[in-house]
Design a protein around this motif. Structure first.
Motif, PDB file in Angstrom:
ATOM      1  N   LEU A 375      -9.817-154.145  88.586  1.00 29.37           N
ATOM      2  CA  LEU A 375     -10.605-153.054  88.857  1.00 29.37           C
ATOM      3  C   LEU A 375      -9.904-151.969  89.911  1.00 29.37           C
ATOM      4  CD1 LEU A 375     -13.893-155.120  90.158  1.00 29.37           C
ATOM      5  CD2 LEU A 375     -13.855-153.373  88.214  1.00 29.37           C
ATOM      6  N   LEU A 376      -9.138-152.471  90.757  1.00 29.74           N
ATOM      7  CA  LEU A 376      -8.303-151.649  91.508  1.00 29.74           C
ATOM      8  C   LEU A 376      -7.190-151.000  90.561  1.00 29.74           C
ATOM      9  CD1 LEU A 376      -7.062-153.773  94.419  1.00 29.74           C
ATOM     10  CD2 LEU A 376      -8.555-151.938  94.603  1.00 29.74           C
ATOM     11  N   LEU A 380      -7.446-146.818  90.047  1.00 31.04           N
ATOM     12  CA  LEU A 380      -6.126-145.903  90.292  1.00 31.04           C
ATOM     13  C   LEU A 380      -5.684-145.221  89.062  1.00 31.04           C
ATOM     14  CD1 LEU A 380      -3.696-145.633  92.072  1.00 31.04           C
ATOM     15  CD2 LEU A 380      -2.631-147.632  90.893  1.00 31.04           C
ATOM     16  N   ARG A 381      -5.950-145.820  87.713  1.00 23.06           N
ATOM     17  CA  ARG A 381      -5.521-144.998  86.670  1.00 23.06           C
ATOM     18  C   ARG A 381      -6.223-143.770  86.279  1.00 23.06           C
ATOM     19  NH1 ARG A 381      -5.772-149.883  84.159  1.00 23.06           N
ATOM     20  NH2 ARG A 381      -7.600-149.710  83.060  1.00 23.06           N
ATOM     21  N   VAL A 486     -16.611-150.009  86.565  1.00 25.22           N
ATOM     22  CA  VAL A 486     -15.902-148.715  87.022  1.00 25.22           C
ATOM     23  C   VAL A 486     -16.535-147.500  86.410  1.00 25.22           C
ATOM     24  CG1 VAL A 486     -13.666-147.672  86.589  1.00 25.22           C
ATOM     25  CG2 VAL A 486     -13.847-150.138  87.130  1.00 25.22           C
ATOM     26  N   ASP A 487     -17.018-147.498  85.055  1.00 21.67           N
ATOM     27  CA  ASP A 487     -17.430-146.156  84.915  1.00 21.67           C
ATOM     28  C   ASP A 487     -18.784-145.704  85.374  1.00 21.67           C
ATOM     29  OD1 ASP A 487     -15.834-146.301  82.477  1.00 21.67           O
ATOM     30  OD2 ASP A 487     -17.247-147.018  80.987  1.00 21.67           O
ATOM     31  N   VAL A 488     -19.581-146.663  85.910  1.00 18.64           N
ATOM     32  CA  VAL A 488     -20.719-146.407  86.540  1.00 18.64           C
ATOM     33  C   VAL A 488     -20.263-145.799  87.921  1.00 18.64           C
ATOM     34  CG1 VAL A 488     -22.992-147.043  87.747  1.00 18.64           C
ATOM     35  CG2 VAL A 488     -22.309-147.519  85.228  1.00 18.64           C
ATOM     36  N   SER A 606      -9.697-135.637  86.804  1.00 13.27           N
ATOM     37  CA  SER A 606      -9.527-136.559  87.904  1.00 13.27           C
ATOM     38  C   SER A 606      -9.317-136.025  89.086  1.00 13.27           C
ATOM     39  CB  SER A 606      -8.528-137.766  87.567  1.00 13.27           C
ATOM     40  OG  SER A 606      -7.225-137.094  87.752  1.00 13.27           O
ATOM     41  N   PRO A 607      -9.754-136.699  90.241  1.00 15.95           N
ATOM     42  CA  PRO A 607      -9.304-135.981  91.687  1.00 15.95           C
ATOM     43  C   PRO A 607      -7.767-135.608  91.682  1.00 15.95           C
ATOM     44  CG  PRO A 607     -10.927-137.983  91.874  1.00 15.95           C
ATOM     45  CD  PRO A 607     -10.423-137.780  90.532  1.00 15.95           C
ATOM     46  N   ALA A 608      -6.815-136.600  91.213  1.00 18.67           N
ATOM     47  CA  ALA A 608      -5.432-136.421  91.281  1.00 18.67           C
ATOM     48  C   ALA A 608      -5.204-134.987  90.827  1.00 18.67           C
ATOM     49  CB  ALA A 608      -4.901-137.547  90.881  1.00 18.67           C
ATOM     50  N   GLY A 609      -5.937-134.677  89.672  1.00 22.23           N
ATOM     51  CA  GLY A 609      -5.295-133.519  88.873  1.00 22.23           C
ATOM     52  C   GLY A 609      -6.116-132.242  89.390  1.00 22.23           C
ATOM     53  N   ALA A 610      -7.163-132.386  90.463  1.00 18.56           N
ATOM     54  CA  ALA A 610      -7.694-131.163  90.803  1.00 18.56           C
ATOM     55  C   ALA A 610      -7.186-130.246  91.220  1.00 18.56           C
ATOM     56  CB  ALA A 610      -9.176-131.544  91.809  1.00 18.56           C
TER      57      ALA A 610
END
Length: 640
Positions: A375-376, A380-381, A486-488, A606-610
């Protein structure tokens, strides 16, 4: 005489309780073997507290007092003690009385009750816990009312009775307050008990997740092994508190750059949390050292307990008994660890290598280290962060119920994700999940529904249909796999809840739109006819269509379907920016993207790409960057 080994001893009255500050105590009947403990306890009580108890100066207990307070028939005369280790920290007793106030036997249904709590432990909720338990004992013995005499200046004890939630009468007689409590449970008294339980258990988890200092016991000098890994992860993840390494064979002042000691007792400072990574046979020694040092909580990574068979289960029970005897709480054994991403904590007391997950709004609990790792990694991915993570291993003490108590009031957690193999106490879990789900989504994936013969993980004994009904009635979102968990979780953490079941579908693939339409119908939603933007659609076309769908009064949510462009003429971060702009201009409805083989789009959304700059100039009124506050989850299949 009655001792703990006598058949008449009511062993079922024994209970471990979590106190207001998150520490623990054991409540048990007082026996004739407790004379020495009672005298020692009384010697540590202040003169003022003794005066409040006996209404006169009472410096010491006489031999007659000690006999009276340790000899009970457990029917008409009962005494309970709250203990930490072998030490009494509080006592309560009742004596059955008749209408004239003199000692009596059944059928008299009233008893006089009195408390005494060691001054050092006052304010921890000891008296409230004792009142709750002595009340249950009294009801079992057909006592319906408690009477108490309290000096007017004893405000703390008056408050204990007042806050208990029982029906009561109060009068002032002969210089004291006379209280009568009806012990029949009321909605208010049950609410008080559950509120006390919630605050105490939440506080106990908070203490585990917000330590000011951590010691790792069992750090190898070679740098290998579980203990060394845990130490590195704590160090490299930026723990904000004090960090210590403990190894009895250490010959240097530092291990992996961390202050090292041969024994925990040599650390000349308080230690809030200890991570234990020594072989199972050496854990009791480590626990004793922690208890004597005043450690508040333990994370036991060591294996060789309930997961290994009957002998291991016996070892696990003894571990819990030892931990609680020192008033500590335990995550594990066989745990994977805990993470708290709060900026002022930075705790990664787990086997997850640095960097730890980013700060996020999802809380994650697992009963399996392997599933926790999965899950982690998945979160992360996909660029998602966490508020907290607990992988509790064998759950000998801290369980999912405790974590729900914490998440219920944790403002940093918006979504609760749980992987459970057993429900433990199904009734309590259902009650806690229902309350938590009323304020934030609770999503559960269940393993162990069918336990193979010889499997070491015990499944829940309730029929699967019963479990499903309990979860549904509690308002829990049930998913079938960890992928769905994870999806939900991503969807709930990033999107508002829809106002209804109407779903607009738009995109550049008619086929993918139809698949999304079918998936919506299968889940009981009301999708509209998919809007085909054709494969020639540009990012600007997507922005316009999504803005119109979000602004329409005919939709409650929107699904955007995307397939790769022919010759890749549209950069995918352009599309991500366009979708974000549309959502930012029309907030309030959930949006999800369904794509085919567009990994770059997923990264850009994703948040990282925002914060990634657009590759093409944006309109002047839009600025040069995508809106970082808008997050849109993306899924590689319509059914997800």
């Amino acid at each position: 005489m009655t001792t703990a080994s006598d058949p008449s001893y009511p062993a079922h009255w024994e209970a471990d309780v979590v106190l207001r500050d998150g520490g623990t105590a054991r409540i048990r009947p007082i026996t004739t073997e407790d004379a020495g403990r009672l005298v020692s306890f009384y010697e540590q009580v202040s003169d003022e507290s003794k005066y409040y108890r006996f209404f006169a100066p009472y410096p010491r207990l006489s031999a007659r007092d000690v006999h009276r307070f340790t000899h009970h028939d457990y029917v008409d005369r009962v005494g309970l003690a709250a203990t930490v280790g072998e030490e009494f920290i509080g006592t309560v007793r009742y004596d059955r009385i008749g209408p004239d106030g003199r000692p009596a036997s059944a059928p008299a249904d009233e008893a006089e009750v009195a408390f005494l709590v060691q001054d050092a432990h006052q304010g921890r909720g000891v008296a409230s816990a004792l009142l709750e338990h002595i009340g249950a004992v009294a009801r079992e013995r057909d006592i319906r009312r408690f009477a108490a005499e309290v000096l007017p200046a004893n405000n703390k004890m008056i408050k204990v009775f007042k806050d208990a939630g029982y029906e009561q009468k109060r009068s002032f007689e002969d210089g004291s307050v006379h209280l009568t409590l009806d012990l029949e449970p009321t909605a208010e008294s049950l609410a008080v008990q559950r509120a006390r339980e919630q605050r105490a258990e939440a506080r106990s988890v908070q203490r585990l997740l917000t330590p000011r200092s951590v010691a790792v016991i069992g750090v190898s000098r070679s740098g290998g092994g579980v203990g060394a890994a845990a130490l590195r992860n704590l160090r490299d993840s930026g723990f904000r508190g004090h960090l210590y390494a403990v190894n009895e064979a250490v010959t240097t002042d530092l291990l992996d750059g961390v202050r090292a000691y041969r024994a925990l007792g040599a650390v000349g400072a308080p230690v809030d949390l200890a991570v234990i990574a020594v072989p199972a046979e050496r854990v009791p020694e480590a626990v004793a050292a922690c208890g004597e040092h005043g450690v508040q909580g333990l994370v036991v990574l060591s294996a060789g307990y309930g997961e290994s068979g009957a002998a291991g289960l016996d070892r696990q029970r003894e571990l819990v008994r030892q931990v609680r005897s020192y008033g500590m709480r335990l995550i594990g054994p066989n745990a994977y660890g805990v993470i708290n991403t709060a900026p002022d904590v930075g705790l990664n007391a787990s086997l997850t290598p640095a960097p730890a997950p980013a700060r996020g709004r999802i809380g994650l609990f697992t009963q399996s280290g392997a599933i926790g790792i999965s899950l982690l990694s998945a979160l992360l991915r996909r660029g998602e962060g966490l508020s907290s993570f607990v992988s509790a291993g064998n759950r000998a003490d801290v369980s999912g119920n405790d974590i729900l108590q914490y998440w219920y009031e944790d403002e940093a957690t918006d979504v609760a994700l749980m992987y459970l193999e057993t429900l433990g106490n199904p009734r309590k879990f259902t009650r806690l999940a229902r309350r938590t789900a009323a304020v934030k989504p609770v999503v559960v994936a269940r393993g162990g529904r069918h336990t193979p013969a010889g499997h070491v993980v015990p499944g829940t004994r309730l029929p699967e249909a019963t479990v499903s009904a309990l979860l549904r009635q509690a308002g829990v979102i049930r998913v079938g796999t960890v992928t769905e968990l994870v999806d939900v979780g991503l969807l709930l953490a990033s999107q508002p809840l829809p106002a209804g079941p109407r779903v607009a579908i738009l995109g550049n693939s008619e086929s993918l739109g139809v698949l999304s339409y079918d998936a919506c119908l299968a889940q009981g939603l009301r999708p509209g006819a998919p809007q085909d933007l054709t494969t020639a659609a540009t990012a600007a076309d997507f922005r316009t269509a999504l803005g119109e769908a979000l602004g329409s009064a005919e939709s409650d949510a929107v699904i955007v379907t995307v397939i790769p462009w022919v010759n890749e003429q549209e950069p995918q971060d352009d599309l991500a920016g366009a979708l974000r702009d549309a959502v930012a201009a029309h907030p309030g409805k959930p949006v999800a993207v369904v794509h085919v083989e567009l990994a770059e789009l997923v990264d850009a959304l994703s948040p990282a790409g925002a914060l990634a700059p657009r590759t093409r100039p944006a309109d002047e009124d839009e600025g040069g960057y995508a809106r970082p506050d808008v997050r849109i989850p993306a899924y590689p299949a319509a059914e997800r």
